[in-house]
Design a protein around this motif. Structure first.
Motif, PDB file in Angstrom:
ATOM      1  N   HIS A 183       0.891  -1.168  -0.100  1.00  0.00           N
ATOM      2  CA  HIS A 183      -0.245  -0.114  -0.064  1.00  0.00           C
ATOM      3  C   HIS A 183       0.823   1.162   0.021  1.00  0.00           C
ATOM      4  O   HIS A 183       1.606   1.244   1.118  1.00  0.00           O
ATOM      5  N   ARG A 242      -3.294   4.526  -1.956  1.00  0.00           N
ATOM      6  CA  ARG A 242      -3.008   3.318  -1.441  1.00  0.00           C
ATOM      7  C   ARG A 242      -2.791   2.321  -2.669  1.00  0.00           C
ATOM      8  O   ARG A 242      -1.860   1.291  -2.180  1.00  0.00           O
ATOM      9  N   GLY A 327      -8.628 -14.264   6.747  1.00  0.00           N
ATOM     10  CA  GLY A 327      -9.195 -13.123   6.685  1.00  0.00           C
ATOM     11  C   GLY A 327     -10.502 -13.052   5.958  1.00  0.00           C
ATOM     12  O   GLY A 327     -11.443 -12.131   5.917  1.00  0.00           O
ATOM     13  N   GLY A 360      -7.060 -11.987  10.792  1.00  0.00           N
ATOM     14  CA  GLY A 360      -7.422 -10.835  10.324  1.00  0.00           C
ATOM     15  C   GLY A 360      -8.945 -10.417  10.135  1.00  0.00           C
ATOM     16  O   GLY A 360      -9.203  -9.207  10.097  1.00  0.00           O
ATOM     17  N   LEU A 363     -10.326  -7.957  12.348  1.00  0.00           N
ATOM     18  CA  LEU A 363     -10.219  -6.610  11.876  1.00  0.00           C
ATOM     19  C   LEU A 363     -11.286  -6.223  11.071  1.00  0.00           C
ATOM     20  O   LEU A 363     -12.291  -5.566  11.491  1.00  0.00           O
ATOM     21  N   GLU A 386       0.164  -4.500  11.284  1.00  0.00           N
ATOM     22  CA  GLU A 386       0.021  -3.218  11.117  1.00  0.00           C
ATOM     23  C   GLU A 386       0.539  -2.387  11.962  1.00  0.00           C
ATOM     24  O   GLU A 386       0.615  -2.344  13.183  1.00  0.00           O
TER      25      GLU A 386
HETATM   26  O1  0X9 Z   1      -6.723  -4.172   4.487  1.00  0.00           O
HETATM   27  C1  0X9 Z   1      -5.816  -4.538   4.240  1.00  0.00           C
HETATM   28  O2  0X9 Z   1      -5.149  -4.939   3.109  1.00  0.00           O
HETATM   29  C2  0X9 Z   1      -4.773  -4.646   5.342  1.00  0.00           C
HETATM   30  N1  0X9 Z   1      -4.896  -3.416   6.233  1.00  0.00           N
HETATM   31  S1  0X9 Z   1      -4.541  -1.926   5.656  1.00  0.00           S
HETATM   32  O3  0X9 Z   1      -4.977  -0.921   6.483  1.00  0.00           O
HETATM   33  N2  0X9 Z   1      -3.004  -1.808   5.615  1.00  0.00           N
HETATM   34  O4  0X9 Z   1      -5.045  -1.863   4.329  1.00  0.00           O
HETATM   35  C3  0X9 Z   1      -5.159  -5.932   6.241  1.00  0.00           C
HETATM   36  C4  0X9 Z   1      -5.169  -6.998   5.471  1.00  0.00           C
HETATM   37  C5  0X9 Z   1      -5.054  -8.286   6.821  1.00  0.00           C
HETATM   38  N3  0X9 Z   1      -6.399  -9.051   6.536  1.00  0.00           N
HETATM   39  C6  0X9 Z   1      -7.619  -8.711   7.149  1.00  0.00           C
HETATM   40  N4  0X9 Z   1      -7.649  -7.613   7.890  1.00  0.00           N
HETATM   41  N5  0X9 Z   1      -8.513  -9.662   6.916  1.00  0.00           N
END
Ligand code: 0X9
Ligand code: ZN
Length: 612
Positions: A183, A242, A327, A360, A363, A386
């Protein structure tokens, strides 16, 4: 973990779910039009159900969700102006997000840039990260090799991977992969990764035995800038960008409708639903036209082809989390959860100080994401740390301060090193906190209490209504410890039981339980669920249960004995049982997508089975 609980399992209010499309008048050739809008960070305090709708819609870039008292939730979002206005029309009011020092994200970024960067460097410049990697390879010819990976990006840049190992030692070594800047705006991730690489080089050169041995036995791979187009654009175009720079709207220019999220483009549950990734061009989690469509994704595939990593750390920011699979849907830790937990620690004792470890999906859910793909399709156990926002609460605009950046790197170092030291014997990982994996887990929550509410966490039960009764346990594949890297041998597990304290019955055979055919790979590289049956013999023989019998069950394998549990046998009433079942064969849960969505897939299969 961040409070997943704010998202009710059934999203009730559809008020906010309307997908936002490009506003009228948007399109090429209007330099002041919405397509040239820049991103900004906002905050809002909303009810828990509105927060659930905003997150659950998958249409907004929610970067933080904090639960407040009275069922209120504070959301931090990165939005385009029309996204903000659209939500405002629906009654959500925003304030500009402000750092600890009271600055907006864009003001903070401009201030950093205006005073001249001290630590931060771009990709293209003469002292940028691409030139840095080339110079570093020249400086350490016996240790470092620089590779071009993947085809050129949309803007013609090349993604690079660096392999660090003591080449003199030769041999086929297990590998660990560290990646960052997938990102674009998450600058701290690249610097933490770059400092890790330099730390290994320095310690090796100083002759520190731990690192000399490590580089003799293990390959460490680094992708410092996984998304060079996007990263360069954060220096020149939009600091909060991003994604990569795919020209989604074919305008020939970078617009607000461009870019694919490189962390949603992998071929694992790609496009599974619109919450875990987006189909809308301007969305920050736009998944791309197809899985692996992006050069950045293909670059990662190339690295996997060369390195075949045992472990992978994919540094991101921000949130102080240590995320691991899975995730793509909630409440689904993998069978390899013990390895993740030993290396990541627990909420009370996290492997990275101040971080919150967990799966994951706790979140938010994601699909087509790197670490899920790595585990499910490559057998690589992978994390998304993170990183923090720095000591002043600066969000993505981590301070341009050598001290603050060095602190962040040092905070991650024990974990980053543990993972490398564990590659040789991944199911007995090295934990600087002294955690160890066990041969058997009857209840995963004993290792990590936050897993208590997941299905398949606790295999024990108090009553049996069946005879024979299936029983299960989570078992290490290599119980006798003779596994070699890249080779897994599944050791036999035997089942034993005793009725009312009578002499044990056994050993009985077990087999691997692979769940249903619905969800795909469950991530079982080092651990697996094994299953056997107790009881079920002819009447009047040992093993046939009577009402009220107390049955103690345990497992053995590789010279280890599991914990036991005891259930009470309850006799069959003989009454008929009505089973009500439903299957969503048209909606988001219709996975994999079947050609026909006019009839249930699994229920009809089940009926066929019953008919036989
Ligand atoms: O959304 C993402 O790609 C990651 N967070 S970020 O804020 N850096 O963009 C998290 C990816 C990890 N997996 C899950 N949260 N399911
Ligand atoms: Zn990220």
């Amino acid at each position: 973990m961040k409070p997943r609980a704010i998202v009710p399992s059934v999203v009730g209010c559809l008020l906010l779910l309307g997908a936002l499309v490009a506003p009228a008048g948007a399109g090429p050739g209007r330099s002041t039009g919405p397509e040239h809008a820049k991103l900004e960070m906002y905050e809002t305090v909303v009810s828990a159900s509105t927060a659930a709708d905003i997150i659950g819609s998958g249409d907004y870039d929610v970067v933080e969700a904090k639960t407040l008292p009275d069922e209120q939730v504070e959301l931090t979002l990165v939005l385009y102006p029309w996204e903000r206005k659209g939500l405002e029309k629906q009654g959500v009011s925003f304030t500009l997000w402000r750092s600890g020092s009271g600055r907006t994200a864009t003001a903070l970024a401009s201030q950093q840039q205006a005073s001249g960067y001290k630590v931060w460097r771009d990709y293209d410049g003469s002292d940028g990260l691409e030139a840095y990697m080339e110079d570093l390879e020249d400086a350490y010819p016996a240790l470092l090799e620089l590779y071009d990976v993947g085809p050129p990006t949309h803007q013609g840049r090349q993604v690079h991977a660096l392999r660090l190992t003591d080449e003199g030692e030769g041999g086929d070594k297990p590998a660990v992969l560290y990646t960052s800047l997938q990102h674009a705006r998450e600058w701290i991730s690249g610097e933490v990764n770059r400092r890790l690489l330099e730390w290994y080089l320095k310690k090796y050169t100083e002759g520190v035995p731990q690192v000399v041995n490590l580089l003799g036995s293990t390959e460490l791979w680094f992708v410092l800038v996984a998304n060079p187009d996007g990263y360069q654009y954060t220096f020149e175009g939009d600091r909060l960008w991003r994604k990569n720079l795919r020209d989604n709207d074919s305008s020939g220019d970078v617009t607000a409708f461009d870019g694919v999220d490189p962390n949603r483009n992998f071929d694992s549950h790609w496009g599974h639903d619109d919450e875990g990734s987006a189909s809308i061009f301007s969305d920050q989690t736009y998944r791309g036209p197809e899985a692996e469509s992006e050069a950045e994704t293909q670059a990662m595939l190339d690295v996997y082809g060369m390195a075949d990593p045992i472990f992978h750390i994919n540094y991101h920011s921000f949130g102080e989390l240590l995320l691991y699979s899975f995730g793509w849907q909630v409440q689904t830790p993998s069978a390899d959860d013990p390895v993740f937990t030993v290396l990541s620690g627990t909420d009370k004792k996290p492997a990275v100080q101040g971080f919150n470890p967990g799966v994951g999906a706790d979140l938010y859910i994601t699909n087509g994401e790197t670490t899920d793909w790595a585990h499910a399709t490559q057998g690589t156990l992978a994390w998304t740390p993170e990183l923090s926002e720095g000591p002043n609460g600066d969000g993505f605009i981590f301070p341009d301060s050598n001290g603050a950046i060095e602190n962040e790197f040092k905070k991650l170092l024990p974990f980053s090193l543990d993972v490398a030291l564990s590659a040789e014997d991944p199911d007995d990982p090295v934990s600087h906190q002294g955690f160890e994996t066990e041969p058997f887990y009857l209840d995963v929550a004993e290792l990590d209490p936050q897993k208590a509410y997941n299905p398949l966490s606790d295999f024990s039960f108090a009553y049996s209504y069946g005879d024979p009764q299936p029983v299960q346990i989570l078992a290490k594949r290599d119980l006798d410890g003779d596994r070699t890297p890249n080779e897994s041998l599944d050791d036999d597990v035997q089942l034993w039981y005793s009725v009312n304290g009578d002499p044990p019955v056994g050993p009985l055979p077990t087999s691997e339980w692979n769940g249903g055919d619905w969800f795909g790979d469950v991530g079982d590289e080092y651990y697996r669920i094994v299953e056997g049956e107790v009881g079920g013999f002819d009447e009047d023989e040992v093993g046939d249960f009577d009402d009220g019998d107390s049955v103690e069950v345990w497992f053995e394998g590789g010279g280890h004995t599991s914990e036991s549990f005891t259930f009470e046998a309850v006799s069959d009433t003989g009454n008929p049982v009505l089973i009500l079942a439903a299957e969503d064969y048209t909606g988001a849960a219709n996975w994999p997508v079947y050609e026909s969505s006019s009839a249930p897939n699994h229920l009809s299969y089940y009926t066929d089975v019953l008919d036989e």
